[in-house]
Scaffold this motif. Sequence first.
Motif, mmCIF file in Angstrom:
data_model
loop_
_atom_site.group_PDB
_atom_site.id
_atom_site.type_symbol
_atom_site.label_atom_id
_atom_site.label_comp_id
_atom_site.label_asym_id
_atom_site.label_seq_id
_atom_site.Cartn_x
_atom_site.Cartn_y
_atom_site.Cartn_z
ATOM 1 N N ALA A 82 -4.908 -7.097 1.385
ATOM 2 C CA ALA A 82 -5.419 -5.801 0.940
ATOM 3 C C ALA A 82 -5.838 -4.933 2.125
ATOM 4 C CB ALA A 82 -6.592 -6.005 -0.004
ATOM 5 N N LEU A 83 -5.568 -3.643 1.999
ATOM 6 C CA LEU A 83 -5.890 -2.667 3.041
ATOM 7 C C LEU A 83 -6.111 -1.322 2.369
ATOM 8 C CD1 LEU A 83 -5.907 -1.770 6.105
ATOM 9 C CD2 LEU A 83 -3.489 -1.243 5.775
ATOM 10 N N ALA A 84 -7.185 -0.647 2.706
ATOM 11 C CA ALA A 84 -7.487 0.640 2.079
ATOM 12 C C ALA A 84 -7.723 1.711 3.128
ATOM 13 C CB ALA A 84 -8.716 0.516 1.181
ATOM 14 N N GLY A 85 -7.216 2.903 2.850
ATOM 15 C CA GLY A 85 -7.579 4.071 3.641
ATOM 16 C C GLY A 85 -6.816 4.280 4.931
ATOM 17 N N LEU A 86 -5.596 3.756 5.048
ATOM 18 C CA LEU A 86 -4.804 4.020 6.252
ATOM 19 C C LEU A 86 -4.237 5.434 6.161
ATOM 20 C CD1 LEU A 86 -3.605 2.785 8.888
ATOM 21 C CD2 LEU A 86 -1.570 2.229 7.538
ATOM 22 N N PRO A 87 -4.557 6.333 7.107
ATOM 23 C CA PRO A 87 -4.068 7.712 7.027
ATOM 24 C C PRO A 87 -2.541 7.778 7.028
ATOM 25 C CG PRO A 87 -5.822 7.515 8.654
ATOM 26 C CD PRO A 87 -5.456 6.120 8.263
ATOM 27 N N PHE A 127 1.280 -1.605 -3.482
ATOM 28 C CA PHE A 127 1.395 -0.702 -2.330
ATOM 29 C C PHE A 127 1.468 0.724 -2.833
ATOM 30 C CE2 PHE A 127 4.064 1.974 0.310
ATOM 31 C CZ PHE A 127 3.659 1.718 1.600
ATOM 32 N N THR A 128 0.711 1.616 -2.204
ATOM 33 C CA THR A 128 0.821 3.030 -2.530
ATOM 34 C C THR A 128 0.643 3.866 -1.269
ATOM 35 O OG1 THR A 128 -0.015 4.837 -3.918
ATOM 36 C CG2 THR A 128 -1.624 3.240 -3.138
ATOM 37 N N GLN A 129 1.366 4.977 -1.235
ATOM 38 C CA GLN A 129 1.216 5.943 -0.150
ATOM 39 C C GLN A 129 1.299 7.330 -0.771
ATOM 40 O OE1 GLN A 129 3.869 7.246 3.546
ATOM 41 N NE2 GLN A 129 3.244 5.115 3.775
ATOM 42 N N GLY A 130 0.244 8.136 -0.557
ATOM 43 C CA GLY A 130 0.195 9.459 -1.169
ATOM 44 C C GLY A 130 -0.646 9.438 -2.431
ATOM 45 N N ASN A 181 -4.162 8.548 1.413
ATOM 46 C CA ASN A 181 -3.899 7.504 2.395
ATOM 47 C C ASN A 181 -2.858 6.509 1.890
ATOM 48 O OD1 ASN A 181 -6.014 8.339 4.259
ATOM 49 N ND2 ASN A 181 -7.460 7.612 2.713
ATOM 50 N N GLN A 182 -2.629 5.490 2.687
ATOM 51 C CA GLN A 182 -1.856 4.324 2.258
ATOM 52 C C GLN A 182 -2.836 3.215 1.900
ATOM 53 O OE1 GLN A 182 1.746 2.779 4.404
ATOM 54 N NE2 GLN A 182 0.437 0.995 4.746
ATOM 55 N N ASP A 183 -2.651 2.631 0.721
ATOM 56 C CA ASP A 183 -3.490 1.538 0.262
ATOM 57 C C ASP A 183 -2.622 0.357 -0.152
ATOM 58 O OD1 ASP A 183 -5.944 2.990 0.459
ATOM 59 O OD2 ASP A 183 -5.483 3.980 -1.449
ATOM 60 N N ILE A 184 -3.152 -0.838 0.034
ATOM 61 C CA ILE A 184 -2.502 -2.072 -0.405
ATOM 62 C C ILE A 184 -3.520 -2.858 -1.212
ATOM 63 C CG2 ILE A 184 -1.536 -4.275 0.369
ATOM 64 C CD1 ILE A 184 -0.431 -2.762 2.809
ATOM 65 N N ASP A 210 -7.242 -2.029 -8.931
ATOM 66 C CA ASP A 210 -7.249 -3.195 -8.043
ATOM 67 C C ASP A 210 -6.281 -4.269 -8.528
ATOM 68 O OD1 ASP A 210 -9.197 -2.010 -6.480
ATOM 69 O OD2 ASP A 210 -10.850 -2.957 -7.569
ATOM 70 N N PHE A 211 -5.638 -4.925 -7.587
ATOM 71 C CA PHE A 211 -4.627 -5.928 -7.906
ATOM 72 C C PHE A 211 -5.263 -7.167 -8.514
ATOM 73 C CE2 PHE A 211 -1.656 -9.374 -6.856
ATOM 74 C CZ PHE A 211 -0.489 -8.857 -7.396
ATOM 75 N N GLU A 212 -4.694 -7.628 -9.624
ATOM 76 C CA GLU A 212 -5.170 -8.839 -10.289
ATOM 77 C C GLU A 212 -4.368 -10.032 -9.778
ATOM 78 O OE1 GLU A 212 -6.302 -6.550 -14.485
ATOM 79 O OE2 GLU A 212 -4.681 -8.030 -14.428
ATOM 80 N N GLY A 213 -5.015 -10.921 -9.089
ATOM 81 C CA GLY A 213 -4.328 -12.063 -8.521
ATOM 82 C C GLY A 213 -4.456 -12.051 -7.017
ATOM 83 N N SER A 214 -3.583 -12.797 -6.360
ATOM 84 C CA SER A 214 -3.602 -12.911 -4.905
ATOM 85 C C SER A 214 -2.423 -12.156 -4.312
ATOM 86 C CB SER A 214 -3.537 -14.394 -4.504
ATOM 87 O OG SER A 214 -3.402 -14.531 -3.109
#
Length: 205
Positions: free
Chosen positions: A47-52, A81-84, A171-174, A191-195
């Motif tokens: 998981a990663l949040a807030g990458l410009p 994964f999302t961007q925008g 941003n880009q979020d994972i 939020d992603f359910e699982g691993s």
Amino acid sequence: MKALWWAQAAANNALPLDWRGAERFSAEATGKPNLAGSRTRFVYAGALAGLPESSAPDLKNKSFTVSARVDIPENASGMIFTQGGNTGGWAFYLKDGRLKAAHNYIDVEVYTVESAEALPAGEHEVMMAFAYDGGEQMGQSGTVTLSVGGAEAGTGRIERTTPFKYSLSENQDIGTDTGTPVTYDYQAPFDFEGSLEEVVVDLAP
């Protein structure tokens, strides 16, 4: 008068002028530096949040893939994964067990592709592959193919793609979505359910 204008523009450091309008929002089109540099592969451990957007892989006007290793419960939902966001961008996610991809074209059209069947509980390798049709042209169409364990799970057309910047603030979020949703098929933060063990983005050279 024209000569005087140009002389004053030069004296006040207003040159060079850039007439390209909307293209100025594209780092790629204007040759602005990107922290991603010339890399074509990006590996995220989880998981990663807030990458410009300016520091993230540039998904515009090219083919790319987003793949992930996941371990999920039955009927899992959540962002991979999302961007925008709602002014333009991509989302790759699970909804009630079905794998989905969505592209928001400048808040005018939203295109969605989903798997024919829900994924069962357990470990899976999932992928969203976008094959861009436009060549050197910007904002053209393409085809999204979803796969699970290397087998095609769904495919669909994206008739128009965002050619320049997705947003001034998204941003880009994972593993989550900290901004506005790319599609109102889900609600942020989703939020992603699982691993979510690894996400890999590969850009076409």
